[in-house]
Write a protein that holds these residues in place. Structure first.
Motif, PDB file in Angstrom:
ATOM      1  N   LEU A   1       0.849  -1.188   0.000  1.00  0.00           N
ATOM      2  CA  LEU A   1       0.000   0.000   0.000  1.00  0.00           C
ATOM      3  C   LEU A   1       0.888   1.243   0.000  1.00  0.00           C
ATOM      4  CD1 LEU A   1      -2.715  -1.155   2.519  1.00  0.00           C
ATOM      5  CD2 LEU A   1      -3.161  -0.357   0.191  1.00  0.00           C
ATOM      6  N   ALA A   2       0.485   2.256  -0.772  1.00  0.00           N
ATOM      7  CA  ALA A   2       1.297   3.465  -0.899  1.00  0.00           C
ATOM      8  C   ALA A   2       0.401   4.688  -1.056  1.00  0.00           C
ATOM      9  CB  ALA A   2       2.225   3.343  -2.110  1.00  0.00           C
ATOM     10  N   GLU A   3       0.896   5.813  -0.579  1.00  0.00           N
ATOM     11  CA  GLU A   3       0.213   7.096  -0.755  1.00  0.00           C
ATOM     12  C   GLU A   3       0.206   7.450  -2.250  1.00  0.00           C
ATOM     13  OE1 GLU A   3      -1.131   8.915   1.706  1.00  0.00           O
ATOM     14  OE2 GLU A   3      -0.370   7.696   3.373  1.00  0.00           O
ATOM     15  N   GLY A   4      -0.814   8.185  -2.666  1.00  0.00           N
ATOM     16  CA  GLY A   4      -0.857   8.702  -4.025  1.00  0.00           C
ATOM     17  C   GLY A   4      -1.251   7.680  -5.084  1.00  0.00           C
ATOM     18  N   ARG A   5      -1.759   6.521  -4.676  1.00  0.00           N
ATOM     19  CA  ARG A   5      -2.209   5.490  -5.624  1.00  0.00           C
ATOM     20  C   ARG A   5      -3.694   5.233  -5.397  1.00  0.00           C
ATOM     21  NH1 ARG A   5       0.680   3.089  -9.790  1.00  0.00           N
ATOM     22  NH2 ARG A   5      -0.474   1.193  -9.320  1.00  0.00           N
ATOM     23  N   ARG A   6      -4.375   4.792  -6.450  1.00  0.00           N
ATOM     24  CA  ARG A   6      -5.776   4.401  -6.334  1.00  0.00           C
ATOM     25  C   ARG A   6      -5.831   2.961  -5.828  1.00  0.00           C
ATOM     26  NH1 ARG A   6      -7.501   4.264 -12.058  1.00  0.00           N
ATOM     27  NH2 ARG A   6      -5.357   3.621 -12.239  1.00  0.00           N
ATOM     28  N   LEU A   7      -6.845   2.643  -5.024  1.00  0.00           N
ATOM     29  CA  LEU A   7      -7.041   1.276  -4.561  1.00  0.00           C
ATOM     30  C   LEU A   7      -8.116   0.633  -5.427  1.00  0.00           C
ATOM     31  CD1 LEU A   7      -6.494  -1.066  -2.695  1.00  0.00           C
ATOM     32  CD2 LEU A   7      -8.106  -0.081  -1.057  1.00  0.00           C
ATOM     33  N   ILE A   8      -7.686  -0.352  -6.213  1.00  0.00           N
ATOM     34  CA  ILE A   8      -8.591  -1.060  -7.113  1.00  0.00           C
ATOM     35  C   ILE A   8      -8.503  -2.544  -6.799  1.00  0.00           C
ATOM     36  CG2 ILE A   8      -9.112  -1.619  -9.519  1.00  0.00           C
ATOM     37  CD1 ILE A   8      -7.869   1.146 -10.215  1.00  0.00           C
ATOM     38  N   LEU A   9      -9.652  -3.148  -6.548  1.00  0.00           N
ATOM     39  CA  LEU A   9      -9.739  -4.586  -6.288  1.00  0.00           C
ATOM     40  C   LEU A   9     -10.915  -5.142  -7.078  1.00  0.00           C
ATOM     41  CD1 LEU A   9      -9.213  -4.611  -2.425  1.00  0.00           C
ATOM     42  CD2 LEU A   9      -7.577  -5.365  -4.164  1.00  0.00           C
TER      43      LEU A   9
ATOM     44  N   LYS B   1      -4.949   5.126   0.693  1.00  0.00           N
ATOM     45  CA  LYS B   1      -3.786   4.550   0.017  1.00  0.00           C
ATOM     46  C   LYS B   1      -4.259   3.634  -1.097  1.00  0.00           C
ATOM     47  CE  LYS B   1      -0.799   4.488   4.096  1.00  0.00           C
ATOM     48  NZ  LYS B   1      -0.023   3.616   4.990  1.00  0.00           N
ATOM     49  N   GLY B   2      -3.340   3.344  -1.998  1.00  0.00           N
ATOM     50  CA  GLY B   2      -3.618   2.396  -3.072  1.00  0.00           C
ATOM     51  C   GLY B   2      -2.476   1.408  -3.178  1.00  0.00           C
ATOM     52  N   LEU B   3      -2.622   0.470  -4.071  1.00  0.00           N
ATOM     53  CA  LEU B   3      -1.602  -0.558  -4.237  1.00  0.00           C
ATOM     54  C   LEU B   3      -0.556  -0.123  -5.252  1.00  0.00           C
ATOM     55  CD1 LEU B   3      -3.983  -3.621  -4.086  1.00  0.00           C
ATOM     56  CD2 LEU B   3      -2.314  -2.903  -2.355  1.00  0.00           C
ATOM     57  N   LEU B   4       0.696  -0.366  -4.893  1.00  0.00           N
ATOM     58  CA  LEU B   4       1.830   0.038  -5.710  1.00  0.00           C
ATOM     59  C   LEU B   4       2.171  -1.066  -6.690  1.00  0.00           C
ATOM     60  CD1 LEU B   4       3.956   2.258  -6.078  1.00  0.00           C
ATOM     61  CD2 LEU B   4       5.346   1.078  -4.359  1.00  0.00           C
ATOM     62  N   GLY B   5       2.246  -0.720  -7.966  1.00  0.00           N
ATOM     63  CA  GLY B   5       2.602  -1.705  -8.981  1.00  0.00           C
ATOM     64  C   GLY B   5       2.707  -1.064 -10.343  1.00  0.00           C
ATOM     65  N   HIS B   6       3.159  -1.849 -11.316  1.00  0.00           N
ATOM     66  CA  HIS B   6       3.339  -1.370 -12.689  1.00  0.00           C
ATOM     67  C   HIS B   6       1.985  -1.091 -13.342  1.00  0.00           C
ATOM     68  CE1 HIS B   6       5.586  -0.810 -16.387  1.00  0.00           C
ATOM     69  NE2 HIS B   6       4.751  -1.624 -17.008  1.00  0.00           N
ATOM     70  N   SER B   7       1.032  -2.000 -13.116  1.00  0.00           N
ATOM     71  CA  SER B   7      -0.324  -1.814 -13.637  1.00  0.00           C
ATOM     72  C   SER B   7      -1.144  -1.106 -12.560  1.00  0.00           C
ATOM     73  CB  SER B   7      -0.931  -3.176 -13.972  1.00  0.00           C
ATOM     74  OG  SER B   7      -1.154  -3.908 -12.769  1.00  0.00           O
ATOM     75  N   ASP B   8      -2.454  -1.343 -12.549  1.00  0.00           N
ATOM     76  CA  ASP B   8      -3.269  -0.773 -11.472  1.00  0.00           C
ATOM     77  C   ASP B   8      -3.096  -1.538 -10.158  1.00  0.00           C
ATOM     78  OD1 ASP B   8      -4.762  -3.102 -11.879  1.00  0.00           O
ATOM     79  OD2 ASP B   8      -6.508  -2.048 -12.683  1.00  0.00           O
ATOM     80  N   ALA B   9      -2.297  -2.624 -10.183  1.00  0.00           N
ATOM     81  CA  ALA B   9      -1.916  -3.410  -8.994  1.00  0.00           C
ATOM     82  C   ALA B   9      -3.107  -4.085  -8.313  1.00  0.00           C
ATOM     83  CB  ALA B   9      -1.123  -2.552  -8.003  1.00  0.00           C
ATOM     84  N   ASP B  10      -4.110  -4.456  -9.083  1.00  0.00           N
ATOM     85  CA  ASP B  10      -5.312  -5.126  -8.580  1.00  0.00           C
ATOM     86  C   ASP B  10      -4.953  -6.563  -8.195  1.00  0.00           C
ATOM     87  OD1 ASP B  10      -7.745  -6.525  -8.312  1.00  0.00           O
ATOM     88  OD2 ASP B  10      -8.712  -5.406  -9.933  1.00  0.00           O
ATOM     89  N   VAL B  11      -4.596  -6.778  -6.926  1.00  0.00           N
ATOM     90  CA  VAL B  11      -4.109  -8.092  -6.477  1.00  0.00           C
ATOM     91  C   VAL B  11      -5.146  -9.196  -6.669  1.00  0.00           C
ATOM     92  CG1 VAL B  11      -2.406  -7.249  -4.816  1.00  0.00           C
ATOM     93  CG2 VAL B  11      -4.732  -7.677  -4.053  1.00  0.00           C
ATOM     94  N   LEU B  12      -6.406  -8.880  -6.507  1.00  0.00           N
ATOM     95  CA  LEU B  12      -7.454  -9.884  -6.691  1.00  0.00           C
ATOM     96  C   LEU B  12      -7.458 -10.401  -8.128  1.00  0.00           C
ATOM     97  CD1 LEU B  12     -10.024 -11.489  -6.100  1.00  0.00           C
ATOM     98  CD2 LEU B  12     -11.303  -9.337  -6.228  1.00  0.00           C
ATOM     99  N   THR B  13      -7.489  -9.491  -9.061  1.00  0.00           N
ATOM    100  CA  THR B  13      -7.518  -9.871 -10.468  1.00  0.00           C
ATOM    101  C   THR B  13      -6.215 -10.540 -10.877  1.00  0.00           C
ATOM    102  OG1 THR B  13      -9.038  -8.049 -10.849  1.00  0.00           O
ATOM    103  CG2 THR B  13      -7.991  -8.983 -12.787  1.00  0.00           C
ATOM    104  N   HIS B  14      -5.091 -10.083 -10.349  1.00  0.00           N
ATOM    105  CA  HIS B  14      -3.797 -10.700 -10.675  1.00  0.00           C
ATOM    106  C   HIS B  14      -3.734 -12.134 -10.177  1.00  0.00           C
ATOM    107  CE1 HIS B  14      -1.527  -6.590 -11.034  1.00  0.00           C
ATOM    108  NE2 HIS B  14      -2.602  -6.663 -11.800  1.00  0.00           N
ATOM    109  N   ALA B  15      -4.181 -12.380  -8.952  1.00  0.00           N
ATOM    110  CA  ALA B  15      -4.171 -13.742  -8.421  1.00  0.00           C
ATOM    111  C   ALA B  15      -5.057 -14.653  -9.262  1.00  0.00           C
ATOM    112  CB  ALA B  15      -4.631 -13.745  -6.963  1.00  0.00           C
ATOM    113  N   LEU B  16      -6.205 -14.152  -9.682  1.00  0.00           N
ATOM    114  CA  LEU B  16      -7.101 -14.954 -10.503  1.00  0.00           C
ATOM    115  C   LEU B  16      -6.486 -15.249 -11.875  1.00  0.00           C
ATOM    116  CD1 LEU B  16      -9.699 -16.428 -11.072  1.00  0.00           C
ATOM    117  CD2 LEU B  16     -10.776 -14.212 -11.574  1.00  0.00           C
ATOM    118  N   MET B  17      -5.860 -14.248 -12.484  1.00  0.00           N
ATOM    119  CA  MET B  17      -5.211 -14.502 -13.778  1.00  0.00           C
ATOM    120  C   MET B  17      -4.138 -15.578 -13.648  1.00  0.00           C
ATOM    121  SD  MET B  17      -4.899 -10.856 -15.782  1.00  0.00           S
ATOM    122  CE  MET B  17      -4.353  -9.821 -14.427  1.00  0.00           C
TER     123      MET B  17
END
Length: 160
Positions: free
Chosen positions: A13-21, A30-46
């Motif tokens: 989690l990081a300041e200045g990012r959107r939280l998308i799940l 805070k939002g999730l830090l990553g190259h994409s939108d960092a949607d951990v739910l969708t990434h785990a499913l993929m």
């Protein structure tokens, strides 16, 4: 033939990012830090889907050093994974996903996550389960440092 795949993802989690799940933008400081939108739910499913079909993982399909995927919409990437599985002769039976986060409370958003994921994969909502849990203050997610997700998916060969 039936195949099962498991996926796991975690982001800080990081300041200045959107939280998308699950394709839902949640109101949170805070939002999730990553190259994409960092949607951990969708990434785990993929990863679960790709693993079940023995097609590698999202890092191979959508590398984080490729600027085409910078700030990418993970639901769009999931749509691509679903099409790839269909192209390779697989259909998705169901998926069961768990998000691990101390905060924010996810219950009000779970149904929309389920609907977003089902739509992206061209499935019925009842084929997708999304759950959330906390770690009771333990570990990185319990301390509010990040969010993780696990997913299990069952796929089968398409009927001729």
């Amino acid at each position: 033939m039936l195949r099962i795949g498991h996926g796991y993802d975690v982001h800080r989690l990081a300041e200045g990012r959107r939280l998308i799940l699950g394709g839902v933008r949640l109101p949170y400081e805070k939002g999730l830090l990553g190259h994409s939108d960092a949607d951990v739910l969708t990434h785990a499913l993929m990863d679960a889907l790709l693993g079940a079909a023995a097609l590698g993982d999202i890092g191979r399909l959508f590398p984080n050093n490729d600027d085409r995927f910078l700030d990418a919409d993970s639901i769009g990437l999931l749509r691509h994974v679903g099409a790839l599985l269909r192209e390779k002769g697989w259909e998705i039976s169901n998926a069961d996903c768990t998000v691990i986060a101390q905060r924010p409370k996810l219950a009000p958003y779970i149904r929309q996550m389920q609907l977003n994921i089902a739509a992206a994969l061209e499935l019925r909502p009842e084929q997708i389960s999304v759950k959330a849990t906390t770690e009771e203050g333990l570990g990185f997610s319990g301390q509010g440092l990040g969010i993780a997700a696990h997913a299990v998916a069952l796929i089968q060969e398409k009927a001729e």
